[in-house]
Design a protein around this motif. Structure first.
Motif, PDB file in Angstrom:
ATOM      1  N   MET A  22      -1.607 -10.183   9.289  1.00  0.00           N
ATOM      2  CA  MET A  22      -1.462  -9.135   8.290  1.00  0.00           C
ATOM      3  C   MET A  22      -2.290  -9.472   7.066  1.00  0.00           C
ATOM      4  O   MET A  22      -2.146 -10.552   6.488  1.00  0.00           O
ATOM      5  CB  MET A  22      -0.005  -8.956   7.881  1.00  0.00           C
ATOM      6  CG  MET A  22       0.154  -7.891   6.799  1.00  0.00           C
ATOM      7  SD  MET A  22       1.863  -7.491   6.468  1.00  0.00           S
ATOM      8  CE  MET A  22       2.228  -6.488   7.904  1.00  0.00           C
ATOM      9  N   LEU A  23      -3.144  -8.518   6.668  1.00  0.00           N
ATOM     10  CA  LEU A  23      -3.872  -8.614   5.410  1.00  0.00           C
ATOM     11  C   LEU A  23      -3.157  -7.723   4.400  1.00  0.00           C
ATOM     12  O   LEU A  23      -3.060  -6.517   4.591  1.00  0.00           O
ATOM     13  CB  LEU A  23      -5.319  -8.136   5.556  1.00  0.00           C
ATOM     14  CG  LEU A  23      -6.284  -9.004   6.337  1.00  0.00           C
ATOM     15  CD1 LEU A  23      -7.673  -8.369   6.322  1.00  0.00           C
ATOM     16  CD2 LEU A  23      -6.337 -10.412   5.791  1.00  0.00           C
ATOM     17  N   ASP A  24      -2.644  -8.328   3.342  1.00  0.00           N
ATOM     18  CA  ASP A  24      -2.027  -7.584   2.252  1.00  0.00           C
ATOM     19  C   ASP A  24      -3.149  -7.280   1.271  1.00  0.00           C
ATOM     20  O   ASP A  24      -3.699  -8.191   0.653  1.00  0.00           O
ATOM     21  CB  ASP A  24      -0.929  -8.436   1.606  1.00  0.00           C
ATOM     22  CG  ASP A  24      -0.088  -7.650   0.626  1.00  0.00           C
ATOM     23  OD1 ASP A  24      -0.654  -6.797  -0.099  1.00  0.00           O
ATOM     24  OD2 ASP A  24       1.123  -7.901   0.570  1.00  0.00           O
ATOM     25  N   VAL A  25      -3.519  -6.015   1.161  1.00  0.00           N
ATOM     26  CA  VAL A  25      -4.701  -5.642   0.378  1.00  0.00           C
ATOM     27  C   VAL A  25      -4.349  -5.157  -1.028  1.00  0.00           C
ATOM     28  O   VAL A  25      -5.199  -4.612  -1.732  1.00  0.00           O
ATOM     29  CB  VAL A  25      -5.570  -4.606   1.127  1.00  0.00           C
ATOM     30  CG1 VAL A  25      -5.989  -5.149   2.485  1.00  0.00           C
ATOM     31  CG2 VAL A  25      -4.873  -3.270   1.278  1.00  0.00           C
ATOM     32  N   ARG A  26      -3.105  -5.384  -1.451  1.00  0.00           N
ATOM     33  CA  ARG A  26      -2.710  -5.012  -2.812  1.00  0.00           C
ATOM     34  C   ARG A  26      -3.312  -5.994  -3.818  1.00  0.00           C
ATOM     35  O   ARG A  26      -3.954  -6.969  -3.458  1.00  0.00           O
ATOM     36  CB  ARG A  26      -1.178  -5.009  -2.935  1.00  0.00           C
ATOM     37  CG  ARG A  26      -0.527  -3.940  -2.073  1.00  0.00           C
ATOM     38  CD  ARG A  26       0.980  -4.032  -2.098  1.00  0.00           C
ATOM     39  NE  ARG A  26       1.405  -5.315  -1.557  1.00  0.00           N
ATOM     40  CZ  ARG A  26       2.550  -5.916  -1.843  1.00  0.00           C
ATOM     41  NH1 ARG A  26       3.403  -5.368  -2.679  1.00  0.00           N
ATOM     42  NH2 ARG A  26       2.858  -7.064  -1.292  1.00  0.00           N
ATOM     43  N   THR A  27      -3.074  -5.743  -5.089  1.00  0.00           N
ATOM     44  CA  THR A  27      -3.552  -6.657  -6.121  1.00  0.00           C
ATOM     45  C   THR A  27      -2.760  -7.966  -6.079  1.00  0.00           C
ATOM     46  O   THR A  27      -1.649  -8.021  -5.525  1.00  0.00           O
ATOM     47  CB  THR A  27      -3.399  -6.040  -7.531  1.00  0.00           C
ATOM     48  OG1 THR A  27      -2.009  -5.889  -7.817  1.00  0.00           O
ATOM     49  CG2 THR A  27      -4.126  -4.708  -7.640  1.00  0.00           C
ATOM     50  N   THR A  28      -3.313  -8.979  -6.685  1.00  0.00           N
ATOM     51  CA  THR A  28      -2.639 -10.271  -6.760  1.00  0.00           C
ATOM     52  C   THR A  28      -1.280 -10.131  -7.449  1.00  0.00           C
ATOM     53  O   THR A  28      -0.290 -10.717  -7.005  1.00  0.00           O
ATOM     54  CB  THR A  28      -3.513 -11.293  -7.506  1.00  0.00           C
ATOM     55  OG1 THR A  28      -4.769 -11.398  -6.823  1.00  0.00           O
ATOM     56  CG2 THR A  28      -2.852 -12.652  -7.587  1.00  0.00           C
ATOM     57  N   MET A  29      -1.237  -9.336  -8.507  1.00  0.00           N
ATOM     58  CA  MET A  29       0.026  -9.145  -9.242  1.00  0.00           C
ATOM     59  C   MET A  29       1.085  -8.493  -8.356  1.00  0.00           C
ATOM     60  O   MET A  29       2.245  -8.908  -8.371  1.00  0.00           O
ATOM     61  CB  MET A  29      -0.209  -8.289 -10.497  1.00  0.00           C
ATOM     62  CG  MET A  29      -1.079  -8.975 -11.523  1.00  0.00           C
ATOM     63  SD  MET A  29      -0.304 -10.415 -12.261  1.00  0.00           S
ATOM     64  CE  MET A  29       0.747  -9.638 -13.451  1.00  0.00           C
ATOM     65  N   GLU A  30       0.707  -7.474  -7.586  1.00  0.00           N
ATOM     66  CA  GLU A  30       1.667  -6.824  -6.690  1.00  0.00           C
ATOM     67  C   GLU A  30       2.182  -7.820  -5.656  1.00  0.00           C
ATOM     68  O   GLU A  30       3.382  -7.892  -5.394  1.00  0.00           O
ATOM     69  CB  GLU A  30       1.013  -5.649  -5.962  1.00  0.00           C
ATOM     70  CG  GLU A  30       0.747  -4.446  -6.824  1.00  0.00           C
ATOM     71  CD  GLU A  30      -0.064  -3.406  -6.095  1.00  0.00           C
ATOM     72  OE1 GLU A  30       0.477  -2.312  -5.847  1.00  0.00           O
ATOM     73  OE2 GLU A  30      -1.239  -3.680  -5.756  1.00  0.00           O
ATOM     74  N   TYR A  31       1.264  -8.558  -5.068  1.00  0.00           N
ATOM     75  CA  TYR A  31       1.603  -9.532  -4.027  1.00  0.00           C
ATOM     76  C   TYR A  31       2.592 -10.571  -4.563  1.00  0.00           C
ATOM     77  O   TYR A  31       3.595 -10.871  -3.941  1.00  0.00           O
ATOM     78  CB  TYR A  31       0.319 -10.188  -3.542  1.00  0.00           C
ATOM     79  CG  TYR A  31       0.482 -11.230  -2.461  1.00  0.00           C
ATOM     80  CD1 TYR A  31       0.464 -10.866  -1.119  1.00  0.00           C
ATOM     81  CD2 TYR A  31       0.606 -12.579  -2.779  1.00  0.00           C
ATOM     82  CE1 TYR A  31       0.578 -11.816  -0.120  1.00  0.00           C
ATOM     83  CE2 TYR A  31       0.723 -13.535  -1.787  1.00  0.00           C
ATOM     84  CZ  TYR A  31       0.708 -13.156  -0.458  1.00  0.00           C
ATOM     85  OH  TYR A  31       0.820 -14.104   0.527  1.00  0.00           O
TER      86      TYR A  31
END
Length: 137
Positions: A22-31
């Motif tokens: 899984m690639l989480d493509v959200r921003t670092t802050m969201e992650y």
């Protein structure tokens, strides 16, 4: 062309297929602050503050996927893309598919899901709505 999959289907696939990443493509802050699925690899499609598409996204994806599954061709892996509600992950997944990735799946509900009638997320669908495992950094 990429496939779409619900959050519960994506979780099942991740547990059944050792070639799925899984690639989480959200921003670092969201992650980091909203949370993320266990073992999801952070690779922002867009990053604050400018929120422009990362022109090196596909090359970075190849690099992080080589590290995630050493000895495997990144383009042969099952790559699931995830964002907040499915929009950014769809665009990121399409970019991967257009650049040689053969098995890309967009998690349509995203991590937080669609907005309800009160503009709140997490009450209709999404990773957390389905009580799937997640963690915060």
């Amino acid at each position: 062309m990429i496939k779409d999959m619900s959050a519960p289907e994506a979780w099942a696939l991740l547990n059944e297929n050792e070639d799925a990443v899984m690639l989480d493509v959200r921003t670092t802050m969201e992650y980091e602050y909203v949370g993320h699925p266990p073992d999801a690899v952070l690779l922002p499609w867009k990053e604050a503050p400018d929120m422009q598409v990362d022109p090196e996204f596909v090359d970075k994806a190849r690099d992080v996927l080589r590290k995630a599954r050493p000895g495997r061709d990144p383009e042969d892996l099952v790559v699931l893309t995830l964002c907040r509600s499915g929009g950014r992950s769809k665009a990121a997944g399409e970019a991967l598919a257009e650049n040689g990735f053969r098995n890309v799946i967009n998690v349509v509900e995203g991590f937080e899901g669609d907005k309800d009638e009160n503009n709140h997320r997490g009450n209709i669908n999404g990773w957390r709505y389905h009580n799937l495992p997640w963690e915060q950094s």
